[in-house]
Design an enzyme around this catalytic site. Structure first.
Site, PDB file in Angstrom:
ATOM      1  N   HIS A  20      19.793  -7.232 -14.087  1.00 23.92           N
ATOM      2  CA  HIS A  20      20.357  -6.085 -13.362  1.00 23.92           C
ATOM      3  C   HIS A  20      19.381  -4.894 -13.390  1.00 23.92           C
ATOM      4  O   HIS A  20      19.237  -4.180 -12.407  1.00 23.92           O
ATOM      5  CB  HIS A  20      21.670  -5.632 -14.010  1.00 23.92           C
ATOM      6  N   GLN A  44      24.935 -16.194  -2.405  1.00 25.50           N
ATOM      7  CA  GLN A  44      25.580 -14.888  -2.211  1.00 25.50           C
ATOM      8  C   GLN A  44      24.703 -13.979  -1.339  1.00 25.50           C
ATOM      9  O   GLN A  44      25.208 -13.300  -0.439  1.00 25.50           O
ATOM     10  CB  GLN A  44      25.830 -14.247  -3.575  1.00 25.50           C
TER      11      GLN A  44
HETATM   12  O1  PAF Z   1      26.813 -10.685  -8.069  1.00 24.84           O
HETATM   13  C1  PAF Z   1      27.761 -10.014  -8.529  1.00 24.84           C
HETATM   14  O2  PAF Z   1      27.691  -9.486  -9.647  1.00 24.84           O
HETATM   15  C2  PAF Z   1      29.019  -9.840  -7.705  1.00 24.84           C
HETATM   16  O3  PAF Z   1      29.306 -10.986  -6.980  1.00 24.84           O
HETATM   17  C3  PAF Z   1      28.973  -8.602  -6.791  1.00 24.84           C
HETATM   18  C4  PAF Z   1      27.893  -8.726  -5.733  1.00 24.84           C
HETATM   19  C5  PAF Z   1      28.734  -7.360  -7.616  1.00 24.84           C
HETATM   20  C6  PAF Z   1      30.310  -8.447  -6.065  1.00 24.84           C
HETATM   21  O4  PAF Z   1      31.364  -8.290  -6.957  1.00 24.84           O
END
Ligand code: PAF
Length: 279
Positions: free
Chosen positions: A37, A153
């Site tokens: 992150h 995603q």
């Molecule tokens: O990847 C994640 O942590 C989640 O899927 C996100 C993009 C924050 C959506 O809740």
């Protein structure tokens, strides 16, 4: 660093910053922040004047049998990490700040989200698209950064941005790994030492696939079979090990170097990990 729980207050803050001509980057997260992150926040800072990090364990992307309640939460540590990376604002809503009790509108992507994770978790991407669309509307960022770790995603969100005309540039950030190869994930907190040691088979399978392709292998089925054998031997049983077209996510038979990817999802007992590599 400003901290918001109210969507309206965050929206007003972002609108005022945009009025001043500032380029805003959004890093959506579910908290329990790790080096992966933090790399997204750094990338957002490199590309934007201001960075907003959202921290929200989004209930709508978890099925009833999944780990919503157990999902690791560490709010104070996360805030300190955001501050340390120079985030300008953190959005920390409660579920009631995000969803009305009688919320009845969903954002559903109907193609890319059907396969792979979507086949295993049929309501997952509906929850992801809905919450990300809401975050986009609240923040109205110029740029949003997502990790390649969740390969599908990113593809689904790019499709949503294209099809719903969100004026937002999506950046896909490289996977961050521990020195021994394990992809960083908040869910690594669930791994005991044995499961973690065996989980190295996922990154090993990906490295083997990269090496095979570099050596001239082009047969997707052979690469998939080898990956399956590697993780299975370590007790991590594949939900899928698929070579796909990196844009369309469609399965392919012949690997096109630079345009293909190998995606893995494996289970061991109640644990589940995903990982991937471009080939
Ligand atoms: O990847 C994640 O942590 C989640 O899927 C996100 C993009 C924050 C959506 O809740």
């Amino acid at each position: 660093m400003d901290i918001f729980t109210s969507p309206d207050e965050l929206h007003a803050w972002c609108a005022a910053q945009k009025h001043l001509g500032r380029v805003i980057g959004l890093v959506p997260t579910m908290g329990s922040l790790h080096e992966g992150h933090l790399s997204l926040i750094r990338l957002a800072k490199e590309n934007c004047d201001l960075v907003v990090v959202s921290i929200f364990v989004n209930p709508t992307q978890f099925a009833p049998n999944e780990d919503y309640d157990a999902y690791p939460r560490q709010e104070q540590t996360d805030l300190a990490l955001c501050q340390g990376e120079g985030a300008d604002a953190v959005y920390l809503p409660r579920p009631a700040d995000m969803y009305a009790d009688d919320a009845s509108v969903w954002v559903t992507e109907t193609q890319l989200s059907r396969t792979l994770e979507g086949a295993e978790r049929p309501t997952h991407f509906r929850g992801v698209c809905t919450v990300v669309a809401k975050l986009f509307n609240i923040v109205q960022p110029d740029v949003a950064v997502f990790g390649q770790k969740d390969f599908q995603q990113v593809a689904v969100i790019r499709r949503m941005v294209r099809d719903l005309n969100f004026p937002i540039r999506i950046i896909r950030a490289p996977i961050v790994r521990d020195p021994d190869g394990l992809a960083k994930s908040s869910r690594n907190a669930y791994l005991d030492p044995d499961a973690r040691a065996a989980a190295l088979s996922l990154s090993q399978a990906l490295r083997d696939a990269q090496a095979a392709v570099a050596a001239g292998e082009r047969d997707a089925a052979r690469v998939e079979a080898a990956a399956r054998a590697t993780t299975t031997a370590a007790g991590w049983l594949p939900d899928y090990a698929k070579v796909i077209d990196a844009e369309t996510l469609m399965p392919i038979q012949t690997i096109l170097p630079g345009a293909s990817a190998l995606l893995l999802a494996c289970r061991r007992g109640g644990l589940r990990l995903i990982d991937n590599t471009l080939l």
